[in-house]
Design an enzyme around this catalytic site. Structure first.
Site, PDB file in Angstrom:
ATOM      1  N   SER A   7       0.857  -1.193   0.000  1.00  0.00           N
ATOM      2  CA  SER A   7       0.000   0.000   0.000  1.00  0.00           C
ATOM      3  C   SER A   7       0.896   1.247   0.000  1.00  0.00           C
ATOM      4  CB  SER A   7      -0.944   0.002   1.203  1.00  0.00           C
ATOM      5  OG  SER A   7      -0.227   0.135   2.398  1.00  0.00           O
ATOM      6  N   VAL A  12       0.953   4.329   1.541  1.00  0.00           N
ATOM      7  CA  VAL A  12       1.408   4.942   2.787  1.00  0.00           C
ATOM      8  C   VAL A  12       2.358   4.001   3.521  1.00  0.00           C
ATOM      9  CG1 VAL A  12       0.722   5.946   5.014  1.00  0.00           C
ATOM     10  CG2 VAL A  12      -0.663   6.377   2.973  1.00  0.00           C
ATOM     11  N   CYS A  13       2.043   2.705   3.521  1.00  0.00           N
ATOM     12  CA  CYS A  13       2.931   1.737   4.191  1.00  0.00           C
ATOM     13  C   CYS A  13       4.298   1.715   3.515  1.00  0.00           C
ATOM     14  CB  CYS A  13       2.312   0.351   4.182  1.00  0.00           C
ATOM     15  SG  CYS A  13       0.812   0.240   5.189  1.00  0.00           S
ATOM     16  N   GLY A  14       4.314   1.769   2.201  1.00  0.00           N
ATOM     17  CA  GLY A  14       5.584   1.801   1.479  1.00  0.00           C
ATOM     18  C   GLY A  14       6.402   3.026   1.832  1.00  0.00           C
ATOM     19  N   LEU A  53       7.588   2.549   5.667  1.00  0.00           N
ATOM     20  CA  LEU A  53       8.662   1.569   5.822  1.00  0.00           C
ATOM     21  C   LEU A  53       9.922   2.013   5.092  1.00  0.00           C
ATOM     22  CD1 LEU A  53       6.690  -1.794   5.644  1.00  0.00           C
ATOM     23  CD2 LEU A  53       7.344  -0.471   7.658  1.00  0.00           C
TER      24      LEU A  53
END
Length: 170
Positions: free
Chosen positions: A52, A54-56, A59
């Site tokens: 996703s 935002v997660c990318g 992280l």
């Protein structure tokens, strides 16, 4: 048929709480236990899903900040409910240099124990925990799912722990 009542999740772990131990898959063939990391600070980053946007971003920012985390002797681990296979592909594609742990089966059990499982959506909250070397939560933060929380809070917590440790040393 009567609908079952929604299960109430435990509250988010607060500072001063001993973090629940867990053992999760890092790869399809390898597991990691939180207790293996005792003796040094641990950053636990719960995130909703591999792949996703935002997660990318989140992280990726953590990956770029690894040297700063390590300056405090801290280990970063990230947890979502995705499978170890998804994590392996995601970590390889994004060149992450920290473990992604699969809270896959039973789905969300670890996130639930930390109070950060979103039962309705079946994903983790975007949540951060900084533990001291004894496994006690020193800082916790739950960000809106659509917002990258950045690293300032983590670094502030690590700095505070470092300062406290120096003051406690005779």
């Amino acid at each position: 048929m009567t609908a079952l009542p929604a299960r109430s999740a435990p509250p988010v772990l607060e500072a001063g709480t001993l973090a629940p131990d867990f053992t999760l898959h890092v790869t399809p063939d390898q597991k990691m236990a939180l207790s293996e990391l005792r003796g040094a600070p641990v950053i636990i980053a719960f995130y909703p899903a591999d792949w996703s946007p935002v997660c990318g971003d989140e992280l990726g920012l953590f990956n770029a900040a690894l040297a700063e985390f390590r300056r405090f002797g801290a280990q970063l681990i990230a947890i979502s409910v995705d499978s170890a296979w998804s994590h392996a592909a995601y970590a390889t594609e994004r060149k992450f240099h920290f473990p992604l742990l699969a809270d896959f089966e039973p789905k969300g059990a670890v996130a639930t124990s930390y109070g950060v499982y979103r039962t309705t959506e079946g994903v983790c909250e975007r949540a951060l925990f900084v533990l001291d070397g004894e496994g006690v939560v020193q800082w916790a933060y739950v960000s809106p799912v659509t917002v990258n929380p950045g690293v300032d809070g983590i670094l502030g917590a690590l700095e505070k722990m470092s300062t406290s440790a120096k003051q406690d040393t005779p």
